[in-house]
Write a protein that holds these residues in place. Sequence first.
Motif, PDB file in Angstrom:
ATOM      1  N   GLY A 111      64.906  66.845 -66.988  1.00 23.78           N
ATOM      2  CA  GLY A 111      64.141  65.620 -66.761  1.00 23.78           C
ATOM      3  C   GLY A 111      63.332  65.662 -65.472  1.00 23.78           C
ATOM      4  O   GLY A 111      62.346  64.941 -65.321  1.00 23.78           O
ATOM      5  N   ALA A 112      63.760  66.487 -64.537  1.00 21.92           N
ATOM      6  CA  ALA A 112      63.128  66.477 -63.209  1.00 21.92           C
ATOM      7  C   ALA A 112      62.059  67.534 -63.030  1.00 21.92           C
ATOM      8  O   ALA A 112      61.192  67.409 -62.173  1.00 21.92           O
ATOM      9  CB  ALA A 112      64.205  66.692 -62.130  1.00 21.92           C
ATOM     10  N   GLN A 113      62.116  68.593 -63.831  1.00 22.13           N
ATOM     11  CA  GLN A 113      61.349  69.771 -63.459  1.00 22.13           C
ATOM     12  C   GLN A 113      59.834  69.565 -63.390  1.00 22.13           C
ATOM     13  O   GLN A 113      59.173  70.133 -62.522  1.00 22.13           O
ATOM     14  CB  GLN A 113      61.719  70.961 -64.345  1.00 22.13           C
ATOM     15  N   GLU A 114      59.286  68.724 -64.248  1.00 22.41           N
ATOM     16  CA  GLU A 114      57.829  68.558 -64.172  1.00 22.41           C
ATOM     17  C   GLU A 114      57.416  67.836 -62.895  1.00 22.41           C
ATOM     18  O   GLU A 114      56.441  68.204 -62.243  1.00 22.41           O
ATOM     19  CB  GLU A 114      57.314  67.851 -65.421  1.00 22.41           C
ATOM     20  N   SER A 115      58.194  66.803 -62.542  1.00 22.99           N
ATOM     21  CA  SER A 115      57.933  66.107 -61.271  1.00 22.99           C
ATOM     22  C   SER A 115      58.064  67.064 -60.098  1.00 22.99           C
ATOM     23  O   SER A 115      57.270  67.072 -59.159  1.00 22.99           O
ATOM     24  CB  SER A 115      58.951  64.980 -61.066  1.00 22.99           C
ATOM     25  N   TRP A 116      59.114  67.871 -60.166  1.00 21.77           N
ATOM     26  CA  TRP A 116      59.429  68.832 -59.108  1.00 21.77           C
ATOM     27  C   TRP A 116      58.232  69.770 -58.887  1.00 21.77           C
ATOM     28  O   TRP A 116      57.809  70.023 -57.763  1.00 21.77           O
ATOM     29  CB  TRP A 116      60.650  69.615 -59.596  1.00 21.77           C
ATOM     30  N   ARG A 117      57.676  70.264 -59.998  1.00 25.42           N
ATOM     31  CA  ARG A 117      56.524  71.169 -59.887  1.00 25.42           C
ATOM     32  C   ARG A 117      55.328  70.451 -59.292  1.00 25.42           C
ATOM     33  O   ARG A 117      54.603  71.005 -58.463  1.00 25.42           O
ATOM     34  CB  ARG A 117      56.163  71.735 -61.266  1.00 25.42           C
ATOM     35  N   ARG A 118      55.113  69.195 -59.705  1.00 28.00           N
ATOM     36  CA  ARG A 118      53.982  68.444 -59.144  1.00 28.00           C
ATOM     37  C   ARG A 118      54.150  68.268 -57.644  1.00 28.00           C
ATOM     38  O   ARG A 118      53.193  68.371 -56.885  1.00 28.00           O
ATOM     39  CB  ARG A 118      53.877  67.059 -59.821  1.00 28.00           C
ATOM     40  N   VAL A 119      55.390  67.997 -57.215  1.00 27.46           N
ATOM     41  CA  VAL A 119      55.635  67.776 -55.788  1.00 27.46           C
ATOM     42  C   VAL A 119      55.359  69.056 -54.991  1.00 27.46           C
ATOM     43  O   VAL A 119      54.705  69.022 -53.946  1.00 27.46           O
ATOM     44  CB  VAL A 119      57.084  67.276 -55.545  1.00 27.46           C
ATOM     45  N   VAL A 120      55.838  70.188 -55.497  1.00 27.13           N
ATOM     46  CA  VAL A 120      55.619  71.455 -54.790  1.00 27.13           C
ATOM     47  C   VAL A 120      54.116  71.774 -54.745  1.00 27.13           C
ATOM     48  O   VAL A 120      53.582  72.194 -53.706  1.00 27.13           O
ATOM     49  CB  VAL A 120      56.420  72.606 -55.453  1.00 27.13           C
ATOM     50  N   ALA A 121      53.420  71.507 -55.861  1.00 28.33           N
ATOM     51  CA  ALA A 121      51.974  71.754 -55.898  1.00 28.33           C
ATOM     52  C   ALA A 121      51.254  70.832 -54.907  1.00 28.33           C
ATOM     53  O   ALA A 121      50.366  71.267 -54.157  1.00 28.33           O
ATOM     54  CB  ALA A 121      51.436  71.543 -57.312  1.00 28.33           C
ATOM     55  N   THR A 122      51.655  69.575 -54.880  1.00 32.12           N
ATOM     56  CA  THR A 122      51.023  68.615 -53.967  1.00 32.12           C
ATOM     57  C   THR A 122      51.268  69.018 -52.512  1.00 32.12           C
ATOM     58  O   THR A 122      50.370  68.957 -51.674  1.00 32.12           O
ATOM     59  CB  THR A 122      51.569  67.188 -54.220  1.00 32.12           C
ATOM     60  N   ALA A 123      52.511  69.450 -52.236  1.00 34.13           N
ATOM     61  CA  ALA A 123      52.834  69.878 -50.871  1.00 34.13           C
ATOM     62  C   ALA A 123      51.927  71.029 -50.458  1.00 34.13           C
ATOM     63  O   ALA A 123      51.376  71.046 -49.346  1.00 34.13           O
ATOM     64  CB  ALA A 123      54.295  70.294 -50.782  1.00 34.13           C
ATOM     65  N   ALA A 124      51.721  71.981 -51.364  1.00 35.11           N
ATOM     66  CA  ALA A 124      50.864  73.128 -51.054  1.00 35.11           C
ATOM     67  C   ALA A 124      49.424  72.663 -50.840  1.00 35.11           C
ATOM     68  O   ALA A 124      48.752  73.093 -49.902  1.00 35.11           O
ATOM     69  CB  ALA A 124      50.943  74.157 -52.177  1.00 35.11           C
ATOM     70  N   GLU A 125      48.961  71.755 -51.696  1.00 33.72           N
ATOM     71  CA  GLU A 125      47.588  71.253 -51.558  1.00 33.72           C
ATOM     72  C   GLU A 125      47.376  70.535 -50.236  1.00 33.72           C
ATOM     73  O   GLU A 125      46.320  70.616 -49.626  1.00 33.72           O
ATOM     74  CB  GLU A 125      47.291  70.250 -52.682  1.00 33.72           C
ATOM     75  N   PHE A 126      48.391  69.796 -49.810  1.00 35.11           N
ATOM     76  CA  PHE A 126      48.272  69.040 -48.565  1.00 35.11           C
ATOM     77  C   PHE A 126      48.638  69.872 -47.338  1.00 35.11           C
ATOM     78  O   PHE A 126      48.542  69.401 -46.218  1.00 35.11           O
ATOM     79  CB  PHE A 126      49.155  67.783 -48.623  1.00 35.11           C
ATOM     80  N   GLY A 127      49.111  71.079 -47.573  1.00 31.38           N
ATOM     81  CA  GLY A 127      49.485  71.919 -46.432  1.00 31.38           C
ATOM     82  C   GLY A 127      50.739  71.439 -45.736  1.00 31.38           C
ATOM     83  O   GLY A 127      50.894  71.617 -44.530  1.00 31.38           O
ATOM     84  N   LEU A 128      51.646  70.817 -46.498  1.00 36.92           N
ATOM     85  CA  LEU A 128      52.909  70.347 -45.905  1.00 36.92           C
ATOM     86  C   LEU A 128      54.018  71.350 -46.223  1.00 36.92           C
ATOM     87  O   LEU A 128      54.230  71.689 -47.388  1.00 36.92           O
ATOM     88  CB  LEU A 128      53.285  68.970 -46.480  1.00 36.92           C
ATOM     89  N   PRO A 129      54.716  71.832 -45.198  1.00 33.17           N
ATOM     90  CA  PRO A 129      55.751  72.839 -45.460  1.00 33.17           C
ATOM     91  C   PRO A 129      56.984  72.211 -46.118  1.00 33.17           C
ATOM     92  O   PRO A 129      57.547  71.246 -45.604  1.00 33.17           O
ATOM     93  CB  PRO A 129      56.097  73.374 -44.070  1.00 33.17           C
ATOM     94  N   THR A 130      57.373  72.760 -47.258  1.00 31.37           N
ATOM     95  CA  THR A 130      58.585  72.287 -47.949  1.00 31.37           C
ATOM     96  C   THR A 130      59.447  73.494 -48.331  1.00 31.37           C
ATOM     97  O   THR A 130      59.685  73.749 -49.519  1.00 31.37           O
ATOM     98  CB  THR A 130      58.214  71.497 -49.237  1.00 31.37           C
ATOM     99  N   PRO A 131      59.929  74.228 -47.329  1.00 26.29           N
ATOM    100  CA  PRO A 131      60.696  75.438 -47.659  1.00 26.29           C
ATOM    101  C   PRO A 131      61.926  75.150 -48.508  1.00 26.29           C
ATOM    102  O   PRO A 131      62.267  75.953 -49.383  1.00 26.29           O
ATOM    103  CB  PRO A 131      61.081  76.000 -46.280  1.00 26.29           C
ATOM    104  N   GLY A 132      62.573  74.026 -48.274  1.00 27.21           N
ATOM    105  CA  GLY A 132      63.777  73.702 -49.046  1.00 27.21           C
ATOM    106  C   GLY A 132      63.453  73.396 -50.492  1.00 27.21           C
ATOM    107  O   GLY A 132      64.002  74.002 -51.426  1.00 27.21           O
ATOM    108  N   ILE A 133      62.545  72.447 -50.699  1.00 23.86           N
ATOM    109  CA  ILE A 133      62.210  72.013 -52.061  1.00 23.86           C
ATOM    110  C   ILE A 133      61.561  73.165 -52.835  1.00 23.86           C
ATOM    111  O   ILE A 133      61.878  73.407 -54.004  1.00 23.86           O
ATOM    112  CB  ILE A 133      61.297  70.762 -52.024  1.00 23.86           C
ATOM    113  N   SER A 134      60.661  73.892 -52.185  1.00 20.02           N
ATOM    114  CA  SER A 134      59.960  74.995 -52.871  1.00 20.02           C
ATOM    115  C   SER A 134      60.912  76.129 -53.217  1.00 20.02           C
ATOM    116  O   SER A 134      60.843  76.691 -54.313  1.00 20.02           O
ATOM    117  CB  SER A 134      58.823  75.546 -52.005  1.00 20.02           C
ATOM    118  N   SER A 135      61.804  76.485 -52.285  1.00 17.85           N
ATOM    119  CA  SER A 135      62.700  77.609 -52.581  1.00 17.85           C
ATOM    120  C   SER A 135      63.724  77.211 -53.640  1.00 17.85           C
ATOM    121  O   SER A 135      64.177  78.046 -54.414  1.00 17.85           O
ATOM    122  CB  SER A 135      63.391  78.115 -51.316  1.00 17.85           C
ATOM    123  N   ALA A 136      64.075  75.931 -53.687  1.00 16.86           N
ATOM    124  CA  ALA A 136      65.004  75.485 -54.734  1.00 16.86           C
ATOM    125  C   ALA A 136      64.361  75.657 -56.107  1.00 16.86           C
ATOM    126  O   ALA A 136      65.000  76.109 -57.060  1.00 16.86           O
ATOM    127  CB  ALA A 136      65.406  74.028 -54.497  1.00 16.86           C
TER     128      ALA A 136
END
Length: 474
Positions: free
Chosen positions: A398-423
């Motif tokens: 149920g979460a994975q599509e949201s999760w991918r959008r968040v990681v993509a958004t973080a990359a687009e905004f240049g915000l480091p999310t090592p925890g969320i992205s590596s998970a």
Amino acid sequence: DKAHIGVTGLAVMGRNLARNLARNGHRVAVHNRHRERTDELLELFGSEGEFVPSYSLRELVDSLERPRRVVVMVKAGGPTDAVLEELVPLLDEQDIVVDAGNANFEDTRRREAELAERGVRFVGAGVSGGEEGALHGPSIMPGGASSAYRDLEPTLRSIAADVEGTPCVTHVGPDGAGHFVKMVHNGIEYADMQLIAETYDLLRGVLGHTPAQSAETFRSFDRGRLNSYLIGITAEVLDHTDERTGRPFVDVVLDQAEQKGTGRWTVQNALELASPVSGIAEAVFARSLSGNTELRAAGSGLPGPRGARTPEREQFVADVEQALYASKIVAYAQGFDQIRAGSHAYGWEIDLASVAAIWRGGCIIRAKFLDRIRAAYEQNPGLASLLADEDFRQALSGAQESWRRVVATAAEFGLPTPGISSALAYYDTLRAERLPAALVQGQRDYFGAHTYRRTDVDGVFHTEWAGDRSEHEA
Ligand code: NDP
């Protein structure tokens, strides 16, 4: 009258543990290297129960009923050895020493073996919950001989946190098992804190949330499946206004996270065990990097994204909740995998369901969520990964599509999310049918003749890369 138990080391933790014991009806002998702390405890809290002040370890030992039970709550490392060196010769066979400090489990294994030679039973007990926990009920993770645990069990149960009538204490396993589990607990704590911090950064960097607005968002998360102590205190910290400047507290705190070492120990041990705790490692590295002013100065001014489309607010908040939950499942799955690996490597036979159960209350990572982990391991004690549990699979699905959008958004905004992205990377790695590890094997064979195995036939092979590229069985 002899005292039931003794505590030596009366700084915040030892003092509160002694008070907790006394408040629960135990007669407690108390001792500290410098007597001021002992006097202060008696002066301020002497009326809370029965304390027996002792001004030397000899006095402490003499005031105890047998078998003697002595809790050592001093600075971990050298100080613990110094206390044991003086204390142990005063004890008799069958007496019990409990090290309730944050010892390295390898030290605990060594001490347990040394004391066992003299017939003294040594219990390395992880204690979590900070000062408040020590006073009102911590989560306790004792390791050592079963006979010692049986002796201590009623006392420990009386002071531990309580979740729906179940005290948060269990015999984790032999020798260093308790401190090992406490170590991984702290590693998971690092990962969880990092994930929450990234979530805050996303709300701020993408949606422009003020800290107070984010506090509100975390409160709403706290009413749902993310309900936990760490989410609760996050909202409190974000809502706090600095007295001196009137600005949000988080904006005046230096952004360099410190660490005392248990996260690092967890990762060091995970490397030894080949247990991939990427979330904990990223959290430890994120703290190190935050404090590395030289690297941060070197990187300052590097170009960031030129512009990014701001997502719709409500959708993004919902996505972030999903990403945080999914990443949290991964972080805990990795931590439990490390406990499983450690238990196997050191022969401890740790019951993972019981570990999840005693973390439901008292400790820093206490959360509703741990009840689901307990249920998963109770249903299937041999579960290879929490990600394979049906309930968690559904949550991830149920979460994975949201999760991918968040990681993509973080990359687009240049915000480091090592925890969320590596998970997410870990999740996708476990999911993958084929991994590029096949190419890595080819590279290794090319430059080092390190050989490889094939998918179609058994055996170990090498290709003559520098010659005619024929394949030989190695
Ligand atoms: P500290 O870790 O600051 O240790 C201070 C205590 O250690 C004092 O009682 C001090 O005695 C004693 N001490 C230091 N060196 C020696 C020595 N060489 N010989 C004898 N005694 C010595 O205290 P805390 O209460 O914060 O923590 C105690 C233990 O609990 C530590 O192992 C810590 O890692 C662990 N812990 C702490 C938590 C926390 O939230 N603070 C949470 C969970 C575990 P003196 O007063 O004479 O200097």
